[in-house]
Write an enzyme that holds these catalytic residues in place. Sequence first.
Site: not given
Ligand code: HSE
Length: 403
Positions: A12, A31, A44, A100, A127, A129, A200, A298
């Site tokens: 993300v 903005a 890293r 979350k 929540v 995505g 969520k 994603g």
């Molecule tokens: N692992 C979570 C999903 C990622 O598959 O919904 C998004 O919150």
Amino acid sequence: MAKIAICGYGIVGSGVAEVIAENADSIARNAAEDVSVKYILDKRDFPGDPFENMIVHDFSVIENDPEVTVLVETMGGIGAAYDFTKRALLAGKSVVTSNKELVATKGHELIAIAKKNNLNYLFEASVGGGIPIIRPITQCLAANKLDEVYGILNGTTNYILTEMIQSNASFEDALHQAQTNGYAEADPSADIEGIDAARKICILSDLCFGKHVNPADIKAQGITGVTTADVEYAKRLNCKIKLLGRALRTGHETATAYVAPHLVSNSSLLSNVDGVMNGIVVHGNALGDTMFYGAGAGKRPTASAVVADVIDAVKHVKARKYLDWDDAPDGYFTDSSYVSSRWYIRANTSLQQIGWAFGKVSFVTYTGAAGDEYAFATEPYDENTILKLTSGMNIRSMFRILD
Ligand code: HSE
């Protein structure tokens, strides 16, 4: 020019850096000023990465730089993420997150710190995505008394179930594919055991009903017990198996929430929410049902929601007052076992025992079904009653039917 810092350069976090660079013009327009990334905090190094020069390893560099006005927390977990969020808010920076777990467990506390300092703590990406759901609930539906929210809240498990339903894929192959695509949590048990969906649904319950629900208090059943036989029987009942998170008011001042696989009728909109997509239904007393649909996991869909919050934080320098909920009084959260529904049951038992327990049921079968079991749908019962009625049966699967 607004400068931001990103904590956690994973799927993300890297999506956020990418989207901010790629959509610089439209983001600046929305903005009302340019937005750019100044630091990326990660353990890293990323040699050769387009953002490698922004990598820092010490959070105090960000904390002590007054030029940074917004922190994006995409680390996950409730350890360092909690510490850095608090420190950023206390240092006068708004915080935007996709985390979350942190919002579900400590969100109320962090919002309070943000408000006290006239800052924002925003979590649209936590929540669904990329689906707009937090603002619609808290703003667009604000005229309603909301009494139920439920839906497909986890993209990984929906992807796995869809592959099992549509392609007869094995659970393991479908999970591997979901991980390769970057949908699954680092530890996939949070997805497949229903823990991610539980976090969520707690956030949705907090926002819809205005009182805190602790993820540790809710029953979460994942999809590891769903078999290809269940998928086949469900098809004969004109249903698909979906993992749902559900929260509902159970009285004037009480509510409950849970996560479990459900049989969802093919005639419902949710049954067509396939693959990594999420679908969330909210019921309000003025509007009735409304459904939100879109990419629930994603890199870029989630980054889309995070960057929208960054824009909101840049544009509205003072605290957004609409995002909040109260501590729950004793007795507010009730046991989900008392929620009544029809049930799908697959059991190694006798017709006589089924008759004694339930009277009339709707049996289903399919070519190739195991010869030593019956599958059937019952009338509505709460979970405690159904457990008593089936106590003498060798139950192989038992899931609620969503009506
Ligand atoms: N692992 C979570 C999903 C990622 O598959 O919904 C998004 O919150």
